[in-house]
Design a protein around this motif. Structure first.
Motif, PDB file in Angstrom:
ATOM      1  N   PRO A  46      10.582  62.072  -2.117  1.00 39.83           N
ATOM      2  CA  PRO A  46      10.034  61.483  -0.902  1.00 39.83           C
ATOM      3  C   PRO A  46       9.959  62.388   0.181  1.00 39.83           C
ATOM      4  CG  PRO A  46      12.137  60.464  -1.579  1.00 39.83           C
ATOM      5  CD  PRO A  46      11.860  61.715  -2.583  1.00 39.83           C
ATOM      6  N   LEU A  47       8.983  62.078   1.237  1.00 38.56           N
ATOM      7  CA  LEU A  47       8.855  62.804   2.675  1.00 38.56           C
ATOM      8  C   LEU A  47       9.389  61.632   3.458  1.00 38.56           C
ATOM      9  CD1 LEU A  47       5.034  63.805   2.463  1.00 38.56           C
ATOM     10  CD2 LEU A  47       7.238  65.299   2.536  1.00 38.56           C
ATOM     11  N   TYR A  48      10.147  62.435   4.539  1.00 31.41           N
ATOM     12  CA  TYR A  48      10.632  61.597   5.441  1.00 31.41           C
ATOM     13  C   TYR A  48      10.114  61.899   6.875  1.00 31.41           C
ATOM     14  CZ  TYR A  48      14.168  61.158   1.890  1.00 31.41           C
ATOM     15  OH  TYR A  48      14.740  61.016   0.516  1.00 31.41           O
ATOM     16  N   SER A  49       9.766  60.826   7.572  1.00 32.42           N
ATOM     17  CA  SER A  49       9.150  60.927   8.952  1.00 32.42           C
ATOM     18  C   SER A  49      10.301  60.723  10.052  1.00 32.42           C
ATOM     19  CB  SER A  49       8.089  59.918   9.156  1.00 32.42           C
ATOM     20  OG  SER A  49       7.178  59.691   7.920  1.00 32.42           O
ATOM     21  N   PRO A  50      10.038  61.335  11.116  1.00 31.34           N
ATOM     22  CA  PRO A  50      11.081  61.324  12.148  1.00 31.34           C
ATOM     23  C   PRO A  50      11.091  59.565  12.520  1.00 31.34           C
ATOM     24  CG  PRO A  50       9.108  62.718  12.987  1.00 31.34           C
ATOM     25  CD  PRO A  50       8.822  62.181  11.512  1.00 31.34           C
ATOM     26  N   ILE A  51      12.587  59.225  12.975  1.00 34.16           N
ATOM     27  CA  ILE A  51      12.681  57.976  13.000  1.00 34.16           C
ATOM     28  C   ILE A  51      12.309  57.379  14.400  1.00 34.16           C
ATOM     29  CG2 ILE A  51      14.705  56.350  13.623  1.00 34.16           C
ATOM     30  CD1 ILE A  51      16.019  57.432  11.111  1.00 34.16           C
ATOM     31  N   VAL A  52      11.729  56.253  14.189  1.00 30.06           N
ATOM     32  CA  VAL A  52      11.123  55.752  15.654  1.00 30.06           C
ATOM     33  C   VAL A  52      11.927  54.383  15.779  1.00 30.06           C
ATOM     34  CG1 VAL A  52       9.401  54.757  16.858  1.00 30.06           C
ATOM     35  CG2 VAL A  52       8.984  56.845  15.456  1.00 30.06           C
ATOM     36  N   ILE A  53      12.520  54.131  16.979  1.00 31.65           N
ATOM     37  CA  ILE A  53      13.178  52.867  17.321  1.00 31.65           C
ATOM     38  C   ILE A  53      12.072  51.611  17.565  1.00 31.65           C
ATOM     39  CG2 ILE A  53      14.173  51.598  19.311  1.00 31.65           C
ATOM     40  CD1 ILE A  53      16.259  53.603  17.871  1.00 31.65           C
ATOM     41  N   ARG A  54      12.563  50.923  16.699  1.00 32.08           N
ATOM     42  CA  ARG A  54      11.363  49.700  16.685  1.00 32.08           C
ATOM     43  C   ARG A  54      11.925  48.439  17.934  1.00 32.08           C
ATOM     44  NH1 ARG A  54       8.973  49.102  11.260  1.00 32.08           N
ATOM     45  NH2 ARG A  54       8.697  51.186  10.785  1.00 32.08           N
ATOM     46  N   ASP A  55      10.976  48.715  18.859  1.00 29.65           N
ATOM     47  CA  ASP A  55      11.724  47.906  19.997  1.00 29.65           C
ATOM     48  C   ASP A  55      11.791  46.629  20.014  1.00 29.65           C
ATOM     49  OD1 ASP A  55      11.843  50.201  21.813  1.00 29.65           O
ATOM     50  OD2 ASP A  55       9.726  50.263  22.250  1.00 29.65           O
ATOM     51  N   ASN A  56      10.944  45.929  18.966  1.00 32.49           N
ATOM     52  CA  ASN A  56      10.680  44.417  18.908  1.00 32.49           C
ATOM     53  C   ASN A  56      11.714  43.795  17.947  1.00 32.49           C
ATOM     54  OD1 ASN A  56       9.444  45.522  16.613  1.00 32.49           O
ATOM     55  ND2 ASN A  56       7.739  44.054  16.742  1.00 32.49           N
ATOM     56  N   ALA A  57      12.539  44.943  17.455  1.00 36.02           N
ATOM     57  CA  ALA A  57      13.609  44.483  16.350  1.00 36.02           C
ATOM     58  C   ALA A  57      14.753  43.457  17.097  1.00 36.02           C
ATOM     59  CB  ALA A  57      14.365  45.549  15.534  1.00 36.02           C
ATOM     60  N   ALA A  58      15.218  42.231  16.315  1.00 33.55           N
ATOM     61  CA  ALA A  58      16.224  41.524  16.902  1.00 33.55           C
ATOM     62  C   ALA A  58      17.777  42.294  16.737  1.00 33.55           C
ATOM     63  CB  ALA A  58      16.278  40.230  16.128  1.00 33.55           C
ATOM     64  N   PHE A  59      17.642  42.982  16.106  1.00 27.95           N
ATOM     65  CA  PHE A  59      19.138  44.008  15.787  1.00 27.95           C
ATOM     66  C   PHE A  59      18.948  45.264  15.237  1.00 27.95           C
ATOM     67  CE2 PHE A  59      23.297  44.528  13.601  1.00 27.95           C
ATOM     68  CZ  PHE A  59      24.065  44.330  14.398  1.00 27.95           C
ATOM     69  N   HIS A  60      19.727  46.193  15.952  1.00 26.30           N
ATOM     70  CA  HIS A  60      19.449  47.478  15.237  1.00 26.30           C
ATOM     71  C   HIS A  60      20.750  47.854  14.874  1.00 26.30           C
ATOM     72  CE1 HIS A  60      15.814  48.060  17.734  1.00 26.30           C
ATOM     73  NE2 HIS A  60      16.207  47.460  18.492  1.00 26.30           N
ATOM     74  N   LEU A  61      20.732  48.155  13.386  1.00 27.27           N
ATOM     75  CA  LEU A  61      21.864  48.807  12.585  1.00 27.27           C
ATOM     76  C   LEU A  61      21.623  50.385  12.249  1.00 27.27           C
ATOM     77  CD1 LEU A  61      24.594  48.241  11.296  1.00 27.27           C
ATOM     78  CD2 LEU A  61      23.547  47.378   9.375  1.00 27.27           C
TER      79      LEU A  61
END
Lengths: 191, 338
Positions: free
Chosen positions: A13-28
């Motif tokens: 696997p290749l891993y990309s930088p994590i981006v916050i998904r602003d429209n998510a209802a909950f962030h875990l």
């Protein structure tokens, strides 16, 4: 043989930088707590996340919840964890940090709980240790740092290849001296 | 010409496997040109195919049927993980049963018959002495899990690929004669992960094009391609699981025994869409021919030499031919004099 033509095995696997998904209802945020890898990268993203609906889970590799932030401290085994994950809001986004095998275990747990692949973000692994699957006796070894490595099951020296299974969260190990018993390469650190 | 299978020959230990003149004549020789070139080489598997060829019928039942079924039984007993069916693939397995039983009973009525009354089916395989009644779609009415049940009656390995998320996933299979890949490790992989270790195909876009092609195969649009490698001795089970048993065979090739020891191993891969489950079936049928038998055809002998001579070093390495490739090229050169 390392050659320039297409040396990177595509199952790795290749891993990309994590981006916050602003429209998510909950962030875990799920981080593996261990001495080898630090979850500081994910913690930084957690702190940056402006959402009011976010939680932090610190887990050890054997799926035991060590502590939580924004959740009451608890100790939960993996079945209970699965149950908790399956009751996440529909539009949740989950960010995972840790060793590669830990992250894919979590990924598979989340997919089984009903999340879609795009709802699960994996960070670049916090260390280069690998889980290795012996293709001869199916022994699974954790925290492998070098190749070749002696199989704990069948005792054969295994070449650790870059061929990766997301189901097993593991790289494949193949008997390195099957053709010539004396042909064992120098030990190398895995990257 | 339909032939009766020979008595059981072995693909291990004493290696009694042989090809008749007829089997040599119809061998699916895979090289269309005098130099090696990688290509997807897909063609239609429309029935009926060329008379007496290996693609005359959907499933080719040949003289090695009993030997291959005995070999499959040995592998399954030693390594049950060569049969894997993820829970959501049950319907795809029944699709395969439907497809195979209809083709076999129509193409080889002397060996197989199928009687259907609604969903009550009676299947007879006279070659193996089987007669079973079952309820179509109800796995509890079969003596074995559905994929193992039909897999034990078909020559060639089977992979059933689930189609989802813009890819194909290997979620079921019965694999006892793989050319060096492990179903236990690769189960659940996407098409491109499964082919991860193959050189060239990714950077040249071959895997992406093949995947697009395979995902678009409609019901009734079966296609096939040939793939090849070389195997020392007529060994069907060249899985990585037993590599410690066969790896050392590669060091036993000498200029004197090339003709007996080195086998061209050809896979006829057939792809078809399963009607109920939308799974893609891949049947990987393996044919083996010794160099001695191959060079009885002068066109093949010359072409084999030129292909081996021009094989890129990366492929020599990837296919595991390094230890004996120079000896083979030298031996074949005597059939390429003009």
């Amino acid at each position: 043989m390392e050659s320039a033509y297409d040396a990177r095995i595509k199952s790795r696997p290749l891993y990309s930088p994590i981006v916050i998904r602003d429209n998510a209802a909950f962030h875990l945020f799920i981080a593996e707590e261990s001495t080898e890898g630090q979850a500081s990268g994910l913690l930084w993203i957690f702190n940056e996340c402006q959402s009011q609906v976010k939680s932090w889970l610190g887990l050890s590799a054997d799926d035991v919840l060590i502590f939580s932030k924004n959740m009451r401290p608890a100790s939960v085994k993996s079945e209970e964890l699965s149950l908790a994950l399956s009751s996440l809001p529909l539009a949740s986004q989950v960010y995972v940090s840790g060793s590669e095998s830990f992250m894919w275990d979590m990924h598979n747990l989340l997919i089984d709980a009903g999340l879609l692949t795009e709802q699960v973000s994996l960070m670049t692994p916090t260390s280069s240790i690998r889980r290795v699957f012996c293709t001869h006796c199916y022994t699974v070894m954790e925290k492998v740092e070098h190749t070749p490595v002696t199989c704990q099951g069948c005792q054969r020296p295994l070449l650790v290849r870059d061929h990766f299974s997301r189901v097993h969260g593991a790289y494949v190990g193949l008997n390195v001296n099957a053709e010539d018993v004396n042909d064992i390469p120098e030990k190398e650190a895995l990257t | 010409m339909s032939v009766s299978p020979k008595p059981i020959q072995t693909f291990r230990d004493d290696f009694t496997y042989t090809n008749s003149d007829y089997a040599i004549e119809r061998f699916p020789f895979p090289f269309p040109e005098d130099a090696y070139r990688y290509s997807v080489n897909i063609e239609s598997h429309k029935m009926p195919g060329v008379k007496d060829s290996v693609s005359e019928h959907f499933h080719d039942v040949d003289e090695h049927y009993l030997s291959e079924m005995a070999e499959r039984d040995l592998v399954i007993k030693h390594r049950p993980s060569c049969c894997i069916t993820l829970p959501h693939m049950d319907l795809a397995c029944w699709d395969l049963i439907d497809l195979s039983m209809h083709h076999l009973s129509k193409d080889y009525p002397e060996h197989f018959s199928l009687e259907k009354t609604d969903d009550q089916w009676v299947w007879e395989n006279r070659l193996l002495g089987l007669k079973d009644s079952f309820t179509f779609g109800d796995s509890s009415t079969l003596p074995l899990p559905p994929l193992e049940y039909i897999g034990r009656q078909l020559q060639g390995d089977i992979a059933l690929m689930d189609q989802r998320d813009n890819s194909l996933f290997m979620d079921a299979g019965v694999v006892t004669c793989p050319a060096d890949w492990s179903l236990a490790f690769d189960a659940g992989m996407s098409f491109s992960e499964w082919h991860g270790p193959v050189p060239f195909v990714h950077s040249e876009g071959i895997i992406d094009r093949a995947l697009k092609f395979l995902m678009a195969i409609p019901q009734g649009g079966a296609t096939r391609r040939l793939n090849w490698t070389l195997t020392i001795n007529p060994r069907m089970d060249t899985s990585p699981e037993v590599y410690p048993d066969w790896g050392k065979d590669k060091t036993t090739v000498t200029p004197e025994n090339v003709g007996d020891k080195v086998y061209l191993r050809v896979e006829m891969q057939v792809f078809d869409r399963m009607p109920r489950s939308n799974a893609l079936m891949i049947c990987i049928r393996t044919y083996l021919i010794s160099m001695n038998d191959l060079v009885t055809n002068p066109v093949w002998a010359k072409r084999m030499h030129r292909t081996m001579q021009t094989l890129p070093p990366e492929l020599v390495e990837y296919k595991g031919l390094t230890r004996f490739h120079p000896i083979l090229v030298e031996w074949l050169s005597k059939y390429d004099v003009e």
